[in-house]
Every structure is written in structure tokens, then in C-alpha cells.
Design a protein around this motif. Structure first.
Motif, PDB file in Angstrom:
ATOM      1  N   ALA A  68     -34.801 -38.906  -6.731  1.00 40.56           N
ATOM      2  CA  ALA A  68     -36.130 -38.512  -7.191  1.00 40.56           C
ATOM      3  C   ALA A  68     -36.616 -37.284  -6.442  1.00 40.56           C
ATOM      4  N   LEU A  69     -37.202 -36.349  -7.170  1.00 41.94           N
ATOM      5  CA  LEU A  69     -37.768 -35.159  -6.548  1.00 41.94           C
ATOM      6  C   LEU A  69     -39.173 -35.420  -6.022  1.00 41.94           C
ATOM      7  N   GLN A  70     -39.900 -36.322  -6.672  1.00 39.70           N
ATOM      8  CA  GLN A  70     -41.267 -36.621  -6.272  1.00 39.70           C
ATOM      9  C   GLN A  70     -41.307 -38.012  -5.642  1.00 39.70           C
ATOM     10  N   THR A  71     -41.724 -38.092  -4.392  1.00 43.78           N
ATOM     11  CA  THR A  71     -41.881 -39.361  -3.695  1.00 43.78           C
ATOM     12  C   THR A  71     -43.176 -39.325  -2.892  1.00 43.78           C
ATOM     13  N   ASN A  72     -43.439 -40.393  -2.127  1.00 44.52           N
ATOM     14  CA  ASN A  72     -44.607 -40.410  -1.262  1.00 44.52           C
ATOM     15  C   ASN A  72     -44.528 -39.353  -0.174  1.00 44.52           C
ATOM     16  N   VAL A  73     -43.315 -38.879   0.107  1.00 44.97           N
ATOM     17  CA  VAL A  73     -43.150 -37.842   1.118  1.00 44.97           C
ATOM     18  C   VAL A  73     -43.506 -36.471   0.551  1.00 44.97           C
ATOM     19  N   GLY A  74     -43.499 -36.324  -0.764  1.00 44.00           N
ATOM     20  CA  GLY A  74     -43.897 -35.066  -1.387  1.00 44.00           C
ATOM     21  C   GLY A  74     -42.883 -34.568  -2.396  1.00 44.00           C
ATOM     22  N   GLN A  75     -43.217 -33.459  -3.033  1.00 45.55           N
ATOM     23  CA  GLN A  75     -42.354 -32.820  -4.018  1.00 45.55           C
ATOM     24  C   GLN A  75     -41.312 -31.959  -3.296  1.00 45.55           C
ATOM     25  N   VAL A  76     -40.051 -32.072  -3.721  1.00 42.09           N
ATOM     26  CA  VAL A  76     -38.983 -31.318  -3.065  1.00 42.09           C
ATOM     27  C   VAL A  76     -38.214 -30.510  -4.105  1.00 42.09           C
ATOM     28  N   HIS A  77     -37.393 -29.578  -3.603  1.00 43.22           N
ATOM     29  CA  HIS A  77     -36.511 -28.767  -4.436  1.00 43.22           C
ATOM     30  C   HIS A  77     -35.097 -28.868  -3.872  1.00 43.22           C
ATOM     31  N   GLY A  78     -34.121 -28.978  -4.747  1.00 46.62           N
ATOM     32  CA  GLY A  78     -32.737 -29.070  -4.318  1.00 46.62           C
ATOM     33  C   GLY A  78     -32.183 -27.726  -3.885  1.00 46.62           C
ATOM     34  N   ALA A  79     -31.229 -27.769  -2.945  1.00 46.46           N
ATOM     35  CA  ALA A  79     -30.587 -26.552  -2.462  1.00 46.46           C
ATOM     36  C   ALA A  79     -29.514 -26.087  -3.441  1.00 46.46           C
ATOM     37  N   PRO A  80     -29.139 -24.791  -3.397  1.00 45.81           N
ATOM     38  CA  PRO A  80     -28.114 -24.275  -4.331  1.00 45.81           C
ATOM     39  C   PRO A  80     -26.755 -24.973  -4.200  1.00 45.81           C
ATOM     40  N   ASN A  81     -26.421 -25.439  -2.983  1.00 44.87           N
ATOM     41  CA  ASN A  81     -25.096 -26.053  -2.822  1.00 44.87           C
ATOM     42  C   ASN A  81     -24.999 -27.439  -3.448  1.00 44.87           C
ATOM     43  N   GLN A 266     -46.958 -31.289  19.310  1.00 40.92           N
ATOM     44  CA  GLN A 266     -45.561 -31.407  18.897  1.00 40.92           C
ATOM     45  C   GLN A 266     -45.368 -32.723  18.152  1.00 40.92           C
ATOM     46  N   PRO A 267     -44.724 -32.706  16.976  1.00 40.43           N
ATOM     47  CA  PRO A 267     -44.495 -33.966  16.259  1.00 40.43           C
ATOM     48  C   PRO A 267     -43.518 -34.852  17.021  1.00 40.43           C
ATOM     49  N   VAL A 268     -43.906 -36.106  17.260  1.00 39.61           N
ATOM     50  CA  VAL A 268     -43.055 -37.022  18.022  1.00 39.61           C
ATOM     51  C   VAL A 268     -42.688 -38.263  17.216  1.00 39.61           C
ATOM     52  N   ALA A 269     -43.399 -38.551  16.129  1.00 37.49           N
ATOM     53  CA  ALA A 269     -43.101 -39.734  15.327  1.00 37.49           C
ATOM     54  C   ALA A 269     -43.705 -39.560  13.943  1.00 37.49           C
ATOM     55  N   VAL A 270     -43.216 -40.360  13.000  1.00 35.35           N
ATOM     56  CA  VAL A 270     -43.740 -40.339  11.639  1.00 35.35           C
ATOM     57  C   VAL A 270     -43.675 -41.746  11.076  1.00 35.35           C
ATOM     58  N   MET A 271     -44.676 -42.089  10.258  1.00 33.51           N
ATOM     59  CA  MET A 271     -44.699 -43.366   9.561  1.00 33.51           C
ATOM     60  C   MET A 271     -44.769 -43.079   8.068  1.00 33.51           C
ATOM     61  N   VAL A 272     -43.943 -43.788   7.283  1.00 35.76           N
ATOM     62  CA  VAL A 272     -43.893 -43.535   5.847  1.00 35.76           C
ATOM     63  C   VAL A 272     -43.633 -44.843   5.123  1.00 35.76           C
ATOM     64  N   THR A 273     -44.161 -44.960   3.920  1.00 31.69           N
ATOM     65  CA  THR A 273     -43.857 -46.086   3.056  1.00 31.69           C
ATOM     66  C   THR A 273     -43.517 -45.557   1.667  1.00 31.69           C
ATOM     67  N   MET A 285     -45.032 -54.714   1.175  1.00 30.22           N
ATOM     68  CA  MET A 285     -45.082 -53.301   1.502  1.00 30.22           C
ATOM     69  C   MET A 285     -44.211 -53.062   2.722  1.00 30.22           C
ATOM     70  N   THR A 286     -43.538 -51.930   2.756  1.00 32.00           N
ATOM     71  CA  THR A 286     -42.673 -51.583   3.872  1.00 32.00           C
ATOM     72  C   THR A 286     -43.115 -50.257   4.467  1.00 32.00           C
ATOM     73  N   TRP A 287     -43.260 -50.247   5.787  1.00 31.87           N
ATOM     74  CA  TRP A 287     -43.498 -49.013   6.515  1.00 31.87           C
ATOM     75  C   TRP A 287     -42.276 -48.742   7.381  1.00 31.87           C
ATOM     76  N   TYR A 288     -41.923 -47.472   7.512  1.00 30.38           N
ATOM     77  CA  TYR A 288     -40.858 -47.057   8.416  1.00 30.38           C
ATOM     78  C   TYR A 288     -41.479 -46.237   9.532  1.00 30.38           C
ATOM     79  N   VAL A 289     -41.111 -46.558  10.777  1.00 31.31           N
ATOM     80  CA  VAL A 289     -41.590 -45.819  11.943  1.00 31.31           C
ATOM     81  C   VAL A 289     -40.390 -45.115  12.570  1.00 31.31           C
ATOM     82  N   ASN A 290     -40.424 -43.802  12.607  1.00 31.92           N
ATOM     83  CA  ASN A 290     -39.325 -43.012  13.147  1.00 31.92           C
ATOM     84  C   ASN A 290     -39.813 -42.188  14.332  1.00 31.92           C
TER      85      ASN A 290
END
Length: 406
Positions: A68-81, A266-273, A285-290
Motif C-alpha cells: 500500500a502506498l497510503q498508510t497511517n505513516v503517510g503517502q509514499v512513492h516507490g523508487a525507480p529500482n 534529535q528523534p530517539v523513538a517513534v510510536m505507530v499503529t 489495536m496495536t501500537w509499535y514502539v521503536n
């Protein structure tokens, strides 16, 4: 009732005083889930979601479909490779940090691993489940996996829990460990479930560790740059002396990742679901802590203190309370059924229910819950249970001879 929130955290611990554990670090990645069926709204933490291996991710299947290109993390674009490799990889056009690439993988179903370069901002490529590192230099492959207890690092602490103490009008959480005893407490005043509120974190002796303040401030992008002109709600974390230790980016209900920064921005962690809005509000619901650098001790990087991160992510669950979602819904429908049945029984025996049209509507609505009863008492004026107005039933001829009690 006490809400037990089971945590399995991979951290090293030293003892500071009698039975007061001071964790050394947070695991690089933890999966945090809330159970719909649990009567006490249990939330589970599973450490070591991503295992580091050397090389390019290979040895597995190609993507059977485009991620998927669109997720909760945002809209993305694929690389040429991406045009090469027979869909073995899906690379992003923009570089990502380690935790940024982790979030991209966790937000997509069937992503089993990702690889990237060794520099802080590097190409990020996602792989289908089953791919692992091939051992090549200058590349890192992170494989998504939850390890069993026997394979966890020797310095992990398992059997750690957070309980909600039933104190009226406030949330009082206790972080405890089976091995080391009480680790930390957290207290939050009355807070509506649809918003965020500040809270404090205390050590096992009651001393203030962190004061997490809800503040309206400018947002931060993924690199730690202030986004001038924005105004968002964020957590600002202070120590007992009032010094600012760090902050979060904009708080969201999961529609976007929640980034965590240290005092140097400085970014040190991120939480996403990856959950959708309905799942975030009501159901599992699932959260990921990185964490970016899990090897840095808490004394050097307090924003990755497990006692802090644990409470920050726990407060993101809207259903946090003394009853789980399933139990709350069950109680609601039981109360509704009882009220419905009482109204139904009182329909012909009392005039306090109002005009006859209202009473007939109530009898038709409530009678649907108890069809045997409705067959005998409804439809004396052309109403049928669940049938609407003017739809005679086969019981009409038998009931017409009955005189309702007014």
C-alpha cells in the motif's frame, strides 16, 4: 477491579535502593496490543520485534502484490529500482532512518523485513515475510520476529506489569516487576477519553521522575526541525528539577506516527499503529514502539527510559480503564435489554409511558427483543412486532378478543 496490563520488556536492570529497579534501556522494538476479549482491558508488550541481520534481505518470496502506498505513516512513492528484481523488494523514493523504516514496515500487512544502508538516513526497502540477510557488507536487514522467552537476551525482564488502581476520577498506574519489585507509578487526573492529558511518573519511593505536560506548541518533522506556523498538542517531558528532557511531535489517535525527541531535538523513538479509525476507537489495536539507539543507557538518554515510554504508549489506548471494551459493550446491551423488557411489561399496566402512539412504538420496539411475549400483547390495533404499522399478523384474530389493561 484492577486492570492488569501485562508487559514483557527487554531491558537490563540494576537495583537503586531496596527493591527499586532502574531500567537501563528500552528494547529496539516492541509490539503493544490491547485485547478486545479481555475482561480487564489487558495490554501486552512483546519485545524484539525486529532482529538485526547483516546484508541485503533475500532468501524469501517476492511481493505477491504491491504494498500500500497510503498508510497511517503517510503517502509514499516507490523508487525507480522497484522496476527490477521481480517484486522482491519495494524501496521508497525518500531515505529513512532506522525507526522510520521500521514504522513503514509495521504499517503494512505481510511486511516481514526491511533492509537499508548503514548511514543514519538511508534507502529503505521493504520485503515480504520470509526474507533474511544474505551476509553482505554495507547493508543491514531487520527481520520482524517476536522471540520466545528462551531466546530473549540474558538481561531482559519478563513478567512486568502495569496495573490501574481503582482511584475515583483519576488514573493511577503501577509499573511492577516480578523480579525487582515496584519500579514506577504514574498518575493522571480526570481525562476525557477523546483527548490527551498530562501525567507524572514517580519512582518506587514516590519521588518524581518525569512530569509529562500537555502543551500547545509547534510541530516537529521527522528530522527534528520545527515546523514554523503550526500549532499542535504535544507532550513536553521535564525532570523533577523542571528541566526539559524532550518532547513529542503532534499527538494523534494513530492517524500519524508519534515521534519522540530528546532535548537536542534529535528523534530517539517513534510510536505507530496501522489500525483504522474504527479499530483505534473500539476494538483490538496495536501500537509499535521503536527506539533508535537501544544500547544507550537511561542515564544518558532519559527519553528512552522504559518507565517513561511504557506510560506514554499505555495512555494512547482510548479504552484504558477498569473494564475492557468487550465487557463495557456487554454491560451496555444487558442494561438496554433490562430497560426494554421492563418497559414492555409495563406497557399495558401503566399510563405513565405517555400517549398510546408512544406506548405502541415502545411495545413494537421492545417486543422484538422478546417475541413470545409480543405475540400475545401487540397488534391489537394493527401493529405487528418488527413488522411496522398497518401490517396485520396471524395473531390479530386471537388478540382482538383480549381487552388491554389501561
Amino acid at each position: 477491579m484492577t486492570l492488569r496490563v501485562l508487559l514483557v520488556l527487554g531491558w537490563a536492570a540494576s537495583v537503586n535502593g531496596e527493591g527499586c529497579a532502574v531500567p537501563m534501556t528500552f528494547p529496539q522494538s516492541s509490539t503493544v496490543t490491547r485485547s478486545f476479549w479481555s475482561p480487564n482491558a489487558k495490554v501486552d508488550f512483546s519485545p524484539m520485534t525486529f532482529i538485526h541481520t547483516d546484508g541485503y534481505c533475500r532468501k524469501g518470496e517476492s511481493w505477491p502484490h504491491d504494498p500500500a502506498l497510503q498508510t497511517n505513516v503517510g503517502q509514499v512513492h516507490g523508487a525507480p529500482n522497484n522496476a527490477f528484481g521481480d517484486k522482491l523488494w519495494f524501496c521508497f523514493e525518500e531515505p529513512r532512518s532506522v525507526i522510520g523504516c521500521m514504522a513503514e514496515c509495521e504499517a503494512r500487512d505481510f511486511c516481514g523485513s526491511f533492509d537499508r544502508g548503514t548511514v543514519p538516513q538511508s534507502e529503505c526497502c521493504l520485503f515480504y515475510k520470509g526474507n533474511t540477510g544474505d551476509g553482505e557488507a554495507q547493508r543491514e536487514c531487520f527481520v520482524k520476529k517476536t522471540l520466545p522467552n528462551e531466546l530473549l537476551p540474558a538481561n531482559h525482564l519478563s513478567g512486568t506489569s502495569v496495573g490501574v488502581v481503582p482511584v475515583p476520577f483519576i488514573r493511577y498506574l503501577k509499573l511492577t516487576s516480578n523480579n525487582e519489585g515496584l519500579n514506577a507509578d504514574s498518575q493522571q487526573g480526570y481525562c476525557p477519553f477523546w483527548t490527551w492529558c498530562g501525567f507524572v511518573v514517580k519512582d518506587c519511593f514516590g519521588g518524581l521522575l518525569y512530569d509529562v505536560v500537555l502543551q500547545r506548541t509547534t510541530d516537529m518533522d521527522a528530522s527534528g526541525q520545527e515546523m514554523l506556523g503550526t500549532s499542535v498538542l504535544a507532550y513536553v517531558v521535564k525532570n523533577a528539577a523542571g528541566d526539559i528532557l524532550g518532547r513529542t511531535a503532534k499527538l494523534t489517535d494513530g492517524s500519524e506516527p508519534i515521534l519522540i525527541f530528546n532535548k537536542d531535538n534529535q528523534p530517539v523513538a517513534v510510536m505507530v499503529t496501522p489500525a483504522g479509525i474504527l479499530m483505534r476507537a473500539l476494538f483490538d489495536m496495536t501500537w509499535y514502539v521503536n527506539v533508535l539507539n537501544p544500547d544507550i543507557p537511561v542515564q544518558q538518554e532519559p527519553m528512552t527510559d522504559p518507565r517513561l515510554l511504557t506510560f506514554i504508549v499505555t495512555y494512547q489506548f482510548r479504552g484504558l480503564g477498569f473494564f475492557g471494551t468487550f465487557v463495557t459493550l456487554l454491560i451496555f446491551f444487558l442494561v438496554l435489554s433490562v430497560v426494554c423488557y421492563l418497559l414492555y411489561l409495563r406497557f399495558y399496566a401503566s399510563a405513565w409511558l405517555g400517549p398510546s402512539s408512544l406506548r405502541l412504538w415502545l411495545s413494537e420496539w421492545c417486543g422484538c427483543c422478546f417475541p413470545k411475549r409480543s405475540q400475545l400483547l401487540i397488534d391489537h390495533e394493527g401493529y405487528a412486532c418488527c413488522g411496522g404499522r398497518g401490517k396485520p399478523s396471524k395473531w390479530s384474530t386471537e388478540i382482538n378478543s383480549l381487552t388491554p389493561i389501561e
